[in-house]
Enzyme design. Structure first.
Site, short mmCIF file in Angstrom:
data_model
loop_
_atom_site.label_atom_id
_atom_site.label_comp_id
_atom_site.label_asym_id
_atom_site.label_seq_id
_atom_site.Cartn_x
_atom_site.Cartn_y
_atom_site.Cartn_z
N CYS A 198 0.83 -1.20 0.00
CA CYS A 198 0.00 0.00 0.00
C CYS A 198 0.87 1.26 0.00
O CYS A 198 1.54 1.55 -0.98
CB CYS A 198 -0.97 -0.06 1.18
SG CYS A 198 -2.33 1.10 1.08
N HIS A 199 0.88 2.02 1.10
CA HIS A 199 1.74 3.21 1.21
C HIS A 199 3.13 2.87 1.75
O HIS A 199 3.99 3.73 1.83
CB HIS A 199 1.07 4.25 2.12
CG HIS A 199 -0.09 4.95 1.49
ND1 HIS A 199 -1.34 4.37 1.37
CD2 HIS A 199 -0.20 6.18 0.93
CE1 HIS A 199 -2.16 5.21 0.78
NE2 HIS A 199 -1.49 6.33 0.49
#
Length: 183
Positions: free
Chosen positions: A114-115
Site C-alpha cells: 500500500c503506502h
C-alpha cells in the site's frame, strides 16, 4: 497460500501508530500459520502501537522490539505495512531507513504494501526496480526511478510490493515463497 514450512524463520514487521490494521495483522497471521515467528518493531519506547482501520483508529498491537534495538541480522525478512500515517512517520526516522537499507544490503526479502513503499524511496531501494503500491504513490515511485505496475503483487528480486489490503494473500504468498527460496 503457499504451504512452505517457515519454522525457524523470524520476520520483522516495522510499523508505528497509524499502520493499516489489516496490512500488519493479516500478513503476521499468515506468516505465523506458515511457522514463522513475527516480531513487531516500532520507534520510541511504546509497549504498543495503534492501527488505523478504514476511517477510525483500530486495535493496538504489541511492540516486541524498540527500533533502536533492532538489527537486520536478527531477522530473515522485513514487512512494511501501509496506512498513510505509518510510512509517512517512518520515512522521517533515520533508524527506520537504516534498518530497511540493512535488510536490502543483506539480500533479505523486504515486503512493502500500500503506502509502505514510501519508505523504500527514502531508503534508495526503488531506482530501476519493478514495484507496485497504492495508486497515489505511483508518481512518487516513478520520480524516484521505479518502474511502477498495477498488479496485486510485484516481486523484483528480494523486493516484494503490493497495492492494497485485497492483495494481502498474494503479498504474503510472495513473501513466503521468497523466504522458502533462501532456506
Amino acid at each position: 497460500m503457499s504451504s512452505f514450512n517457515l519454522v525457524g524463520r523470524t520476520v520483522a514487521i516495522l510499523a508505528t501508530d497509524g499502520f493499516e490494521q489489516s496490512e500488519l495483522t493479516e500478513p503476521k497471521r499468515f506468516l505465523e500459520q506458515a511457522g514463522a515467528k513475527t516480531v513487531v518493531i516500532a520507534p520510541g519506547g511504546a509497549a504498543q502501537i495503534k492501527g488505523w482501520s478504514k476511517q477510525n483508529w483500530g486495535d493496538p498491537v504489541k511492540v516486541d522490539v524498540a527500533l533502536k534495538d533492532a538489527q537486520a541480522d536478527d531477522y530473515d525478512a522485513l514487512v512494511l505495512p501501509g496506512g498513510v500515517m505509518n510510512p509517512d512517520k517512518l520515512r522521517l526516522e533515520p533508524a527506520a531507513i537504516a534498518l530497511i537499507k540493512a535488510f536490502d544490503a543483506d539480500g533479505k526479502p523486504v515486503a512493502a504494501i500500500c503506502h509502505g513503499p514510501w519508505t523504500l524511496i527514502d531508503a534508495g531501494l526503488v531506482e530501476n526496480r519493478k514495484v507496485t503500491s497504492w495508486p497515489s504513490l505511483r508518481k512518487d515511485l516513478e520520480n524516484a526511478g521505479a518502474h511502477w505496475q498495477d498488479s496485486e503483487v510485484v516481486r523484483d528480486g528480494q523486493l516484494i510490493t503490493s497495492r492494497k489490503p485485497d492483495d494481502i494473500p498474494a503479498f504474503t504468498t510472495a513473501l513466503i515463497d521468497a523466504l522458502s527460496a533462501t532456506v
